[in-house]
Motif scaffolding. Sequence first.
Motif, mmCIF file in Angstrom:
data_model
loop_
_atom_site.group_PDB
_atom_site.id
_atom_site.type_symbol
_atom_site.label_atom_id
_atom_site.label_comp_id
_atom_site.label_asym_id
_atom_site.label_seq_id
_atom_site.Cartn_x
_atom_site.Cartn_y
_atom_site.Cartn_z
ATOM 1 N N THR A 284 22.081 16.311 23.805
ATOM 2 C CA THR A 284 23.165 16.907 22.982
ATOM 3 C C THR A 284 23.967 15.596 22.979
ATOM 4 O OG1 THR A 284 22.723 18.900 23.668
ATOM 5 C CG2 THR A 284 24.678 18.431 22.565
ATOM 6 N N TYR A 300 29.005 18.283 17.105
ATOM 7 C CA TYR A 300 27.802 17.905 18.161
ATOM 8 C C TYR A 300 26.556 17.591 17.269
ATOM 9 C CZ TYR A 300 31.053 19.554 21.899
ATOM 10 O OH TYR A 300 31.975 19.914 22.991
ATOM 11 N N PHE A 302 22.278 17.195 18.000
ATOM 12 C CA PHE A 302 20.749 16.992 18.754
ATOM 13 C C PHE A 302 20.338 15.633 18.565
ATOM 14 C CE2 PHE A 302 19.508 21.610 19.326
ATOM 15 C CZ PHE A 302 20.446 21.689 20.503
#
Length: 496
Positions: A284, A300, A302
Amino acid sequence: MKYILSLDQGTTSSRALLIDQNGKVISKSQKEFKQIFPKPSWVEHDPLEIWNSQLETAQDAINKSNINAKDILGIGITNQRETIVAFDSESGKPVYNAIVWQCRRTADFCQKLKAKSQKLIKEKTGLEIDAYFSASKIRWILDNVVRQTVETCYGKSLRFGTIDSWLIYNLTGKKSFYTDPSNASRTMLYNIKENKYDKELLEIFKIEEWMLPKVIPSNGNFGLTDKKYFGAEIPVHAVLGDQQAALFGQCCFKEGDLKITYGTGGFLLINIGEKLKLSENFLTTIAWHCKSLINQTPTYAFEGSTFISGAIIQWLRDGLGIIKDSSECEKIALSLNSNEGVYLVPALVGLGAPHWDQSARGTILGLTRGSTKAHIVRAAVESMAYQIADLILPVKNELPKDIFIKADGGATKNNFLLQFQADLLGIPVTRSSQTEATALGVAYLAGLKLGFWKSFEDLQKTWHPDELFVPRINREKEYTLWKEALKRSLAWDIIK
Ligand code: ADP
């Protein structure tokens, strides 16, 4: 017309692009620089060559365009991440070569740390403990360059900069030493929940916060360039790490949007919105954290990072010498109807996501007397796609059904690669008309601040697919064999 200057400091070259108010690239310049391999699996760059090549390309792009530097309203910087430059802030001189993200010299240190701190570090930083990230590289310089030899010479003037902060420091005539959260989140010293350097992490790595660049928003005020460089003082308005910039440049603004960049490494990023989530498959990371862009929380992402993607093609060229230019690969790969059982696992610097095996090493399997360089070239190109499949296929069921993948980066010129990728995933892949997504991404961020564009919707209108690759051939059999080949590359550095 007014302009933005985008500086794209990549792993193999420095680039500069001048972009107008419509998002059109009006001139560009690029310069490759030296890759230094002092020992097997060590990778370094000369920090002064990075800075000089970046400055030269910027000046060259401006000169070619015949515009007045006063019409450049802002600069955006995007850069190779994790790479660290140690320098003396009194003299401005580097104290060692930049230790590059691909460098494995701290693999043993990280292996030991894993046993103790894996959970804590994942929770605070979203990262897996690996030599890839900056913290262990800083520790190595402190232990091996500074502490044993010249500590007294540097005292409190020693600094450790990410590449963006090293460029900002030089561009501003040594006045600013700043970085942004997308770059800071790759140091392994930055708490991505609390949005600051983390005291406990600094203690684990025995690094002092004063050595590090100050973190300000990705669209913050990073300082003015020294007049001597461009004839005008230009504000640095935006900074993003290269992968996050590509996510922005591909207009992946919505939760679930994803892109793959096929550059030196291969990087999958998925926008996961403003809520921090951790995953077993992915890192992350902070995509961007902006002052007043939407709200005060970071966006954010991945991320699945594979260390060697286009770099395997460079190795065919520079290491093996079996091709003269990367552009030959597509034709050579297509000269065969199939890989005929030859697989290449490009674990030259270990394996990143999702395997995280620092001691895996490169492997070629399935050679016969009939094998030719075409088999090796094809296996190398296919390996770029298999590595991405290792990231996406385990979570394919969780992705929306109508998903498609936005691809960018130098290797997307290779149609065979993109078609093979679509086949392997069973998901359509588009090459955007803007192959320069990275440089554009940070220009877009600067442009939003300058009012060139009003909103994400405005930017979205600039995104057009160039070519769509829809799945045509079932590649399950090849993928099964790839997984077997991959197993055989694991832990080789320990076994040997
Ligand atoms: P970076 O920004 O990481 O320096 P780029 O996005 O400029 O990388 O992409 C360069 C990489 O793409 C190189 O590693 C090169 O080997 C690879 N590449 C360029 N053209 C091709 C091609 N036609 N087929 C496969 N790989 C390619």
